[in-house]
Design a protein around this motif. Structure first.
Motif, mmCIF file in Angstrom:
data_model
loop_
_atom_site.group_PDB
_atom_site.id
_atom_site.type_symbol
_atom_site.label_atom_id
_atom_site.label_comp_id
_atom_site.label_asym_id
_atom_site.label_seq_id
_atom_site.Cartn_x
_atom_site.Cartn_y
_atom_site.Cartn_z
ATOM 1 N N THR A 213 11.094 -8.058 -7.685
ATOM 2 C CA THR A 213 11.594 -6.752 -7.268
ATOM 3 C C THR A 213 10.371 -6.061 -6.497
ATOM 4 N N VAL A 214 10.907 -5.024 -5.666
ATOM 5 C CA VAL A 214 9.877 -4.042 -4.964
ATOM 6 C C VAL A 214 9.612 -3.104 -5.945
ATOM 7 N N VAL A 215 8.127 -2.861 -5.955
ATOM 8 C CA VAL A 215 7.842 -1.574 -7.099
ATOM 9 C C VAL A 215 7.398 -0.585 -5.908
ATOM 10 N N GLY A 216 6.853 0.587 -6.712
ATOM 11 C CA GLY A 216 6.438 1.917 -5.727
ATOM 12 C C GLY A 216 7.296 2.998 -5.925
ATOM 13 N N PRO A 217 6.760 4.269 -5.620
ATOM 14 C CA PRO A 217 7.677 5.374 -5.665
ATOM 15 C C PRO A 217 8.506 5.360 -4.446
ATOM 16 N N PRO A 218 9.782 6.113 -4.548
ATOM 17 C CA PRO A 218 10.584 5.997 -3.365
ATOM 18 C C PRO A 218 9.675 6.804 -2.013
ATOM 19 N N GLY A 219 10.161 6.443 -0.933
ATOM 20 C CA GLY A 219 9.597 7.379 0.117
ATOM 21 C C GLY A 219 9.861 6.277 1.492
ATOM 22 N N LEU A 220 9.245 6.908 2.668
ATOM 23 C CA LEU A 220 9.500 5.997 3.941
ATOM 24 C C LEU A 220 8.481 4.991 3.881
ATOM 25 N N LEU A 221 8.934 3.631 4.182
ATOM 26 C CA LEU A 221 7.994 2.621 4.285
ATOM 27 C C LEU A 221 7.386 2.460 5.446
ATOM 28 N N VAL A 222 6.052 2.386 5.666
ATOM 29 C CA VAL A 222 5.375 2.181 7.222
ATOM 30 C C VAL A 222 4.632 1.079 7.399
ATOM 31 N N PRO A 223 5.139 0.150 8.143
ATOM 32 C CA PRO A 223 4.480 -1.146 8.229
ATOM 33 C C PRO A 223 2.945 -1.081 8.798
ATOM 34 N N VAL A 224 1.950 -1.703 8.378
ATOM 35 C CA VAL A 224 0.837 -1.711 9.084
ATOM 36 C C VAL A 224 0.473 -2.980 9.552
ATOM 37 N N GLU B 175 -4.170 -6.807 14.618
ATOM 38 C CA GLU B 175 -4.182 -6.919 16.133
ATOM 39 C C GLU B 175 -3.156 -7.789 16.548
ATOM 40 N N ALA B 176 -2.873 -8.817 15.766
ATOM 41 C CA ALA B 176 -1.961 -9.879 16.293
ATOM 42 C C ALA B 176 -0.536 -9.589 16.140
ATOM 43 N N GLY B 177 -0.296 -8.355 15.700
ATOM 44 C CA GLY B 177 0.961 -7.911 15.368
ATOM 45 C C GLY B 177 1.622 -8.209 13.978
ATOM 46 N N ARG B 178 0.876 -8.864 13.226
ATOM 47 C CA ARG B 178 1.304 -9.031 11.595
ATOM 48 C C ARG B 178 1.325 -7.934 11.048
ATOM 49 N N ILE B 179 2.415 -7.787 10.133
ATOM 50 C CA ILE B 179 2.397 -6.952 9.158
ATOM 51 C C ILE B 179 1.592 -7.456 7.934
ATOM 52 N N CYS B 180 0.527 -6.576 7.777
ATOM 53 C CA CYS B 180 -0.429 -7.030 6.544
ATOM 54 C C CYS B 180 -0.344 -6.059 5.490
ATOM 55 N N GLY B 181 0.473 -5.021 5.541
ATOM 56 C CA GLY B 181 0.574 -4.143 4.379
ATOM 57 C C GLY B 181 1.586 -3.091 4.598
ATOM 58 N N LEU B 182 1.943 -2.420 3.542
ATOM 59 C CA LEU B 182 2.877 -1.355 3.881
ATOM 60 C C LEU B 182 2.349 -0.121 3.180
ATOM 61 N N GLN B 183 2.448 1.093 3.971
ATOM 62 C CA GLN B 183 2.405 2.424 3.311
ATOM 63 C C GLN B 183 3.588 3.241 2.962
ATOM 64 N N VAL B 184 3.751 4.013 2.214
ATOM 65 C CA VAL B 184 4.851 4.688 1.405
ATOM 66 C C VAL B 184 4.292 6.150 1.832
ATOM 67 N N ARG B 185 5.127 6.705 2.824
ATOM 68 C CA ARG B 185 5.037 8.233 2.728
ATOM 69 C C ARG B 185 6.064 8.820 1.718
ATOM 70 N N ALA C 123 1.631 17.895 -6.182
ATOM 71 C CA ALA C 123 0.968 19.012 -5.536
ATOM 72 C C ALA C 123 -0.603 18.724 -5.697
ATOM 73 N N GLY C 124 -1.234 18.773 -4.240
ATOM 74 C CA GLY C 124 -2.764 18.445 -4.003
ATOM 75 C C GLY C 124 -2.963 17.175 -4.035
ATOM 76 N N GLY C 125 -1.906 16.138 -4.101
ATOM 77 C CA GLY C 125 -2.397 14.781 -3.838
ATOM 78 C C GLY C 125 -1.925 14.304 -2.542
ATOM 79 N N SER C 126 -2.282 13.083 -2.593
ATOM 80 C CA SER C 126 -2.040 12.265 -1.170
ATOM 81 C C SER C 126 -0.616 12.293 -0.955
ATOM 82 N N ARG C 127 -0.069 12.368 0.357
ATOM 83 C CA ARG C 127 1.186 12.029 0.847
ATOM 84 C C ARG C 127 1.384 10.861 0.944
ATOM 85 N N TYR C 128 0.527 9.974 1.503
ATOM 86 C CA TYR C 128 0.731 8.351 1.678
ATOM 87 C C TYR C 128 0.086 7.638 0.224
ATOM 88 N N LEU C 129 0.582 6.410 -0.010
ATOM 89 C CA LEU C 129 0.228 5.590 -0.777
ATOM 90 C C LEU C 129 0.383 4.038 -0.250
#
Length: 462
Positions: free
Chosen positions: A158-169, A172-182, A188-194
């Motif tokens: 299954t996919v783990v992680g907090p709910p949010g908007l998934l942003v493909p990273v 240079e070849a266009g390959r998706i090598c990671g995902l950020q979660v907005r 409060a005071g924490g990061s918006r992205y993980l």
């Protein structure tokens, strides 16, 4: 400082992040290159080489070992791309997130579809299990633990992680090598992205990566912009029609930026960090450091500049219909009112305007009489680093030290000094104006070379 205090973490690209023992940083702004044994702190600017001593031996051993002992390493980019594309194909973009991209961020529908943005639903949602199974099947059940974000639960992936908007990273070849979660609900005071990671579940952790946004027709060997954040890069690349790379933060992945730019031919590089560098000393220091490193590598570099009230990020500025001013590094430093003492000018110069007396004030000191000449500066042959060529800057020297120099228009001199800004009397004589200059401390730093050489060649660059 022992390895535990350094808190070494993998950073991708054969590097580690660590706390800096010099400035007391505890957010791992110090980067260590494993193979070359080089380190650099992007917070305080200190850098050097690890030397094998009794004190550094534990740190050297920890660098030689695996980055995450006992935990699976992420798959190669080709496999991660297959897994993440299969995962995203089973997820959907919620109406809330689509409205955020289109209405709040001004993304077009085509840009949203091309970006493959998706929503990571609540942890109990069955879509997570469906997406996890699809990603595991794309790389094989035996390799699924090496996909950051996948974890075994109730006998299935299954996919783990907090709910949010998934942003493909992408690389240079266009390959998706990671995902950020907005994050939908950041602390409060924490990061918006993980970063999407399954490290806590015993799976693969995610390393911070550069994101490449290369619209069709922009090419990978032309103009390259550098900014912060994948979403900003995607929007800027679409609006400007140029290739843009994004760092996750101004203190992250800087060595990857320098490596990426150095290994590929670039005609022109524009640094476009957020405008809060005008008020944030840490961001300013990182931006100045990056621009300086790019200059030393001989690149044609400029800086995008805009008022903070026109928008914090490059995307904010473009959304409002504005365009950044693209400045030469020296003009940008002057605009920031930087003393620029770290940027040395060493080279031959031609006197482009007759010397004259002038009164200037610098660094809050009392006004003083100086000897002023306009110089055209070129880098000195064999000089350490690459001093930028400046078309015309003012050279200032205390008037009492310049008596009898005989310096005249057209003379060629050798200069050594620091770029700075000074306040000079305006034409009316009633006010002051800030101008760039090269402030020299000793008269011995300037000399008129002998003209000679075979066939009239004096070896000068003019």
């Amino acid at each position: 400082m022992n390895p535990a205090e350094l808190d070494l973490r993998p950073a991708g690209g054969g590097e580690c992040r660590a706390n800096c023992p010099h400035c007391g940083d505890r957010r791992r702004h110090l980067y260590v290159n494993r193979e070359r044994r080089l380190w650099h702190c992007f917070r305080c600017g200190r850098a050097g080489r690890l030397i094998e001593t009794a004190l550094s031996a534990p740190i050297m051993r920890s660098l030689s070992g695996p980055a995450d002992k006992g935990k699976p390493r992420p798959l190669p980019p080709e496999a991660l791309d297959r897994a993440y594309r299969a995962m995203l194909a089973r997820l959907v973009l919620s109406g809330h997130h689509r409205a955020h991209l289109i209405d709040a961020r001004d993304f077009s529908s085509d840009l949203v579809e091309h970006g493959l943005y998706r929503s990571l639903p609540a942890s109990s949602d069955l879509l997570r299990e469906d997406a996890g199974r699809a990603a595991a099947q794309a790389v094989g059940q035996g390799q699924a633990s090496r996909v950051p974000g996948l974890a075994l639960r109730r006998g299935g992936w299954t996919v783990v992680g907090p709910p949010g908007l998934l942003v493909p990273v992408r690389d240079e070849a266009g390959r998706i090598c990671g995902l950020q979660v907005r994050l939908d609900n950041p602390k409060a005071g924490g990061s918006r992205y993980l970063w999407l990671s399954s490290r806590r579940q015993g799976g693969a952790g995610a390393a911070a990566r550069l994101h490449w946004a290369c619209p069709a027709g922009s090419g990978l060997d032309g103009t390259l912009w550098i900014t912060e954040g994948p979403l900003k890069a995607d929007y800027a690349a679409w609006r400007l029609g140029v290739s843009v790379i994004a760092v996750p933060g101004v203190t992250t992945c800087m060595h990857q930026v320098l490596q990426a730019v150095a290994e590929r031919p670039r005609r022109y590089v524009v640094v476009a960090f957020d405008a809060d560098l005008q008020t944030n000393p840490q961001v300013r220091a990182c931006a100045l450091g990056l621009v300086g490193e790019l200059e030393l590598r001989g690149l044609d570099v400029s800086v995008a500049d805009w008022p903070l009230d026109s928008g914090k990020g490059l995307d904010d500025l473009l959304r409002s219909g504005g365009r950044p001013a693209v400045l030469a590094p020296f003009a940008w430093r002057v605009r920031l009112k930087e003393d620029c003492a770290m940027l040395k000018i060493v080279g031959w110069a031609k006197v482009a305007a007759p010397p004259e007396s002038q009164t200037v004030a610098r660094d809050g000191r009392d006004p003083m009489p100086v000897f002023r000449a306009i110089l055209e500066v070129a880098p000195a042959p064999g000089a350490r680093g690459k001093a930028p060529r400046l078309p015309a800057v003012a050279f200032y020297q205390r008037a009492e030290k310049c008596a009898g120099t005989g310096l005249q228009e057209g003379d060629t001199v050798f200069v050594s000094g620091s770029l700075t800004t000074v306040r000079q009397r305006d034409a009316s004589g009633s006010g002051w104006t800030e101008v760039p200059g090269v402030m020299l401390e000793e008269l011995a730093h300037v000399r008129v070379p002998d003209v000679g050489g075979e066939d009239g060649d004096d070896g000068m660059p003019f």
